[in-house]
Design an enzyme around this catalytic site. Structure first.
Site, PDB file in Angstrom:
ATOM      1  N   LYS A   1       0.830  -1.206   0.000  1.00 37.63           N
ATOM      2  CA  LYS A   1       0.000   0.000   0.000  1.00 37.63           C
ATOM      3  C   LYS A   1       0.872   1.267   0.000  1.00 37.63           C
ATOM      4  CE  LYS A   1      -3.971  -1.935   2.509  1.00 37.63           C
ATOM      5  NZ  LYS A   1      -4.174  -2.873   1.434  1.00 37.63           N
TER       6      LYS A   1
ATOM      7  N   LYS B   1      14.930  -6.478   5.361  1.00 37.06           N
ATOM      8  CA  LYS B   1      15.289  -5.437   6.342  1.00 37.06           C
ATOM      9  C   LYS B   1      16.662  -5.672   6.996  1.00 37.06           C
ATOM     10  CE  LYS B   1      10.558  -4.053   7.442  1.00 37.06           C
ATOM     11  NZ  LYS B   1       9.554  -3.814   8.488  1.00 37.06           N
TER      12      LYS B   1
ATOM     13  N   ASN C   1      14.241  -0.085   7.617  1.00 34.85           N
ATOM     14  CA  ASN C   1      13.099  -0.057   6.689  1.00 34.85           C
ATOM     15  C   ASN C   1      13.104   1.154   5.776  1.00 34.85           C
ATOM     16  OD1 ASN C   1      12.247   2.027   8.330  1.00 34.85           O
ATOM     17  ND2 ASN C   1      10.135   1.331   8.456  1.00 34.85           N
TER      18      ASN C   1
ATOM     19  N   GLY D   1       5.817 -11.973  21.137  1.00 34.90           N
ATOM     20  CA  GLY D   1       6.650 -12.299  19.982  1.00 34.90           C
ATOM     21  C   GLY D   1       8.050 -11.752  20.165  1.00 34.90           C
ATOM     22  N   ALA D   2       9.021 -12.423  19.539  1.00 29.84           N
ATOM     23  CA  ALA D   2      10.417 -11.979  19.670  1.00 29.84           C
ATOM     24  C   ALA D   2      11.142 -12.097  18.330  1.00 29.84           C
ATOM     25  CB  ALA D   2      11.124 -12.794  20.741  1.00 29.84           C
TER      26      ALA D   2
ATOM     27  N   GLY E   1      11.605 -10.261  14.236  1.00 26.72           N
ATOM     28  CA  GLY E   1      12.074  -8.965  13.747  1.00 26.72           C
ATOM     29  C   GLY E   1      11.119  -7.835  14.098  1.00 26.72           C
TER      30      GLY E   1
HETATM   31  P1  ATR Z   1       8.542 -10.935  11.953  1.00 22.76           P
HETATM   32  O1  ATR Z   1       9.599 -10.331  11.105  1.00 22.76           O
HETATM   33  O2  ATR Z   1       7.137 -10.685  11.461  1.00 22.76           O
HETATM   34  O3  ATR Z   1       8.697 -10.600  13.403  1.00 22.76           O
HETATM   35  P2  ATR Z   1       9.676 -13.491  12.527  1.00 22.76           P
HETATM   36  O4  ATR Z   1      10.992 -12.845  12.763  1.00 22.76           O
HETATM   37  O5  ATR Z   1       9.605 -14.763  11.753  1.00 22.76           O
HETATM   38  O6  ATR Z   1       8.696 -12.500  11.772  1.00 22.76           O
HETATM   39  O7  ATR Z   1       8.977 -13.701  13.962  1.00 22.76           O
HETATM   40  C1  ATR Z   1       7.705 -14.237  14.109  1.00 22.76           C
HETATM   41  C2  ATR Z   1       7.318 -14.218  15.585  1.00 22.76           C
HETATM   42  O8  ATR Z   1       5.982 -14.736  15.707  1.00 22.76           O
HETATM   43  C3  ATR Z   1       8.200 -15.084  16.455  1.00 22.76           C
HETATM   44  O9  ATR Z   1       8.278 -14.510  17.738  1.00 22.76           O
HETATM   45  C4  ATR Z   1       7.420 -16.405  16.507  1.00 22.76           C
HETATM   46  O10 ATR Z   1       7.672 -17.203  17.648  1.00 22.76           O
HETATM   47  P3  ATR Z   1       8.979 -18.181  17.720  1.00 22.76           P
HETATM   48  O11 ATR Z   1      10.148 -17.275  17.904  1.00 22.76           O
HETATM   49  O12 ATR Z   1       8.720 -19.032  18.915  1.00 22.76           O
HETATM   50  O13 ATR Z   1       8.997 -18.928  16.423  1.00 22.76           O
HETATM   51  C5  ATR Z   1       6.011 -15.861  16.580  1.00 22.76           C
HETATM   52  N1  ATR Z   1       4.990 -16.832  16.140  1.00 22.76           N
HETATM   53  C6  ATR Z   1       4.685 -17.181  14.873  1.00 22.76           C
HETATM   54  N2  ATR Z   1       3.672 -18.078  14.851  1.00 22.76           N
HETATM   55  C7  ATR Z   1       3.308 -18.281  16.146  1.00 22.76           C
HETATM   56  C8  ATR Z   1       2.332 -19.076  16.798  1.00 22.76           C
HETATM   57  N3  ATR Z   1       1.495 -19.856  16.110  1.00 22.76           N
HETATM   58  N4  ATR Z   1       2.262 -19.044  18.138  1.00 22.76           N
HETATM   59  C9  ATR Z   1       3.095 -18.275  18.861  1.00 22.76           C
HETATM   60  N5  ATR Z   1       4.055 -17.476  18.306  1.00 22.76           N
HETATM   61  C10 ATR Z   1       4.164 -17.482  16.972  1.00 22.76           C
END
Ligand code: ATR
Length: 277
Positions: free
Chosen positions: A23, A73, A94, A134-135, A137
């Site tokens: 977008k 990124k 970004n 979440g942890a 990026g």
């Molecule tokens: P982004 O760049 O969007 O942050 P990423 O670096 O792949 O993408 O990180 C995805 C995050 O979503 C991670 O924290 C992942 O948890 P893990 O580190 O344990 O893999 C989390 N995540 C993705 N699917 C999930 C799920 N079904 N339940 C819980 N956490 C999830």
């Protein structure tokens, strides 16, 4: 606003793979019009193994800057000659600015999130109990900007504890504020602001989070937009105020626009326009 009328048409773009869905050209088109900047903004599909070459080609063509999205990124970060403090803490970039023969790297995601929460939603993070889910990026990119708002607690919860702990370890001087934990550790804890930075919503997957995390009067913010995720449904059912990431998308774009054009466009009309459509 100090918009200056430009005579030459400066070129900008967003690079990603995939990119057709972006977008950003619409958003930056509206910003350019509203600030009277003569510029173009297009999408560029980069081969997965050709990001650096794509950037160098755009520089040769005279582009003034680009936005960078998934999955580039981290590569963008590695390419920069000079990085902003937020880019440095996020380890990701970004927004690239091409000037004086150098590549300047910024990360506007975190400040975009903060602007949406504090300015558009009118919620302060100062003195609040904040939970970041979440942890990956996305979480890492917003951690420092959240911390800059002086929450009383910033807990980061993730499926795998190691990744959450790794982010907290960067902020060891704030060990009384920052905590890492798993979703299971969240039972019996309550927070004022809960931010979902996981990608679980993409697959409509519910997070294993207890209802107790949503304190009375809390704000639940999903960085994803355009769909009612299981996280938002759960937050709604527990009486939290909910928000999706559309405002963040537009705010981070406005901050990138400012890096390039030195003028900050008004965002609320754009957010309204997108909500209506
Ligand atoms: P982004 O760049 O969007 O942050 P990423 O670096 O792949 O993408 O990180 C995805 C995050 O979503 C991670 O924290 C992942 O948890 P893990 O580190 O344990 O893999 C989390 N995540 C993705 N699917 C999930 C799920 N079904 N339940 C819980 N956490 C999830």
């Amino acid at each position: 606003m100090n918009a200056t009328q430009q005579t030459d048409t400066d070129r900008y773009a967003v690079i990603g793979n995939p990119i057709a869905h972006s977008k950003s050209p619409i958003i930056h088109g509206i910003f350019a019009k509203s600030t009277a900047q003569v510029m173009t903004y297009e999408t560029v599909l980069s081969p997965l193994d050709g990001f650096e070459l794509t950037v160098n080609n755009l520089i040769l063509q005279g582009f003034k800057g680009v936005n960078v999205t998934v999955p580039f990124k981290l590569e963008a970060f590695a390419l920069c000659d000079i990085k902003s403090a937020n880019a440095f803490m996020a380890g990701a970039v970004n927004t690239l600015l091409f000037a004086d023969g150098k590549i300047y790297g910024h990360n506007t995601d975190g400040d975009g999130l903060i602007a949406d929460i504090t300015e558009n939603l009118g919620v302060s993070l100062t003195g609040k109990r904040v939970l970041l889910l979440g942890a990956g990026g996305a979480a890492e990119g917003v951690f420092q900007p959240i911390l800059n708002q002086n929450p009383v607690i910033l807990t980061i919860a993730n499926r795998s504890l190691e990744k959450a702990q790794k982010i907290v370890n960067k902020f060891i001087s704030n060990e009384r504020v920052c905590h890492a934990c798993t979703f299971e550790d969240l039972s019996h804890q309550a927070f004022d602001i809960i931010i979902n930075a996981t990608s679980a919503g993409l697959t409509d997957t519910a997070l294993p989070i207890p209802d107790s995390i949503f304190a009375k009067g809390s704000l639940a913010y999903d960085m994803m937009y355009g769909r009612e995720t299981p996280f938002i449904k759960q937050a709604n059912a527990n009486g939290a105020t909910v928000a999706d990431g559309l405002g963040m998308l537009i705010e981070q774009a406005a901050l990138a626009f400012k890096v390039w054009r030195k003028v900050k466009p008004h965002t609320s009309p754009v957010i309204q326009q997108f909500r209506q459509s």
